[in-house]
Design a protein around this motif. Sequence first.
Motif, PDB file in Angstrom:
ATOM      1  N   THR A 116      46.842  32.443  47.046  1.00  0.00           N
ATOM      2  CA  THR A 116      47.598  32.395  45.796  1.00  0.00           C
ATOM      3  C   THR A 116      48.922  31.701  46.081  1.00  0.00           C
ATOM      4  OG1 THR A 116      46.633  34.474  45.048  1.00  0.00           O
ATOM      5  CG2 THR A 116      48.638  33.721  43.926  1.00  0.00           C
ATOM      6  N   THR A 132      41.407  34.170  50.256  1.00  0.00           N
ATOM      7  CA  THR A 132      41.908  34.012  48.896  1.00  0.00           C
ATOM      8  C   THR A 132      43.379  33.631  48.957  1.00  0.00           C
ATOM      9  OG1 THR A 132      40.334  35.636  48.036  1.00  0.00           O
ATOM     10  CG2 THR A 132      42.263  35.135  46.678  1.00  0.00           C
ATOM     11  N   LYS A 161      52.402  30.772  44.397  1.00  0.00           N
ATOM     12  CA  LYS A 161      53.235  31.122  43.241  1.00  0.00           C
ATOM     13  C   LYS A 161      54.240  30.020  42.964  1.00  0.00           C
ATOM     14  CE  LYS A 161      52.923  35.996  44.480  1.00  0.00           C
ATOM     15  NZ  LYS A 161      53.689  37.197  44.918  1.00  0.00           N
ATOM     16  N   SER A 173      49.353  35.128  50.052  1.00  0.00           N
ATOM     17  CA  SER A 173      50.148  34.835  48.867  1.00  0.00           C
ATOM     18  C   SER A 173      51.460  34.217  49.319  1.00  0.00           C
ATOM     19  CB  SER A 173      50.408  36.120  48.069  1.00  0.00           C
ATOM     20  OG  SER A 173      51.181  35.837  46.915  1.00  0.00           O
ATOM     21  N   THR A 215      45.696  27.105  44.692  1.00  0.00           N
ATOM     22  CA  THR A 215      45.204  28.480  44.556  1.00  0.00           C
ATOM     23  C   THR A 215      43.691  28.496  44.451  1.00  0.00           C
ATOM     24  OG1 THR A 215      47.223  29.311  43.543  1.00  0.00           O
ATOM     25  CG2 THR A 215      45.199  30.492  43.032  1.00  0.00           C
TER      26      THR A 215
END
Lengths: 113, 113
Positions: B110, B108, B112, B12, B84
């Motif tokens: 992500t 995975t 932001k 992330s 993403t």
Amino acid sequence: DAGITQSPRYKITETGRQVTLMCHQTWSHSYMFWYRQDLGHGLRLIYYSAAADITDKGEVPDGYVVSRSKTENFPLTLESATRSQTSVYFCASSLAGESNEQFFGPGTRLTVL
Amino acid sequence: TQLLEQSPQFLSIQEGENLTVYCNSSSVFSSLQWYRQEPGEGPVLLVTVVTGGEVKKLKRLTFQFGDARKDSSLHITAAQPGDTGLYLCAGARRDTNAGKSTFGDGTTLTVKP
């Protein structure tokens, strides 16, 4: 050009019922594949086919049956669905050859109650 | 034992940051693919690498195949929220090819805003 399609997109069934997931591709690709995708397991190969009338088991074939009478279709049947078969199922196709580039359908989300 | 190990499993970051994800194996592959999968959709092919040491660029994405063809990396420059998704690598082994690929469990990502 539809490419590769799957139907249904969503299916809810009950334990013990037979379910067939359909896969159709318009590219005349030789190879077709069925995968299931579960959290923590990534994509696992169920069955694959190198050509019409040629199929072979993948990593997790138990409880599944496939057929491929025509190049463009590769249906996957759950003969007696179990809760452990709740998953997202992806069909893919590829040309013969070493590159193994695969083209995936949009998936079928199957829930077995 | 997972044939293809992807790391990290989750990442992330903030928009504008750079990142690298890895795909490692002890096996030699004749080719390796990277796919991106968005929620509710099937994986989409990004690139194929076939030559040891090969580097391919796709806009802000840089893919590298290891010299020994056992590993690969994906570097994203100035990540954007549109990056993403789940990034999957898949390898084809010449000795057990049969048109099949082995998939890693994915990273995975992500991003932001």
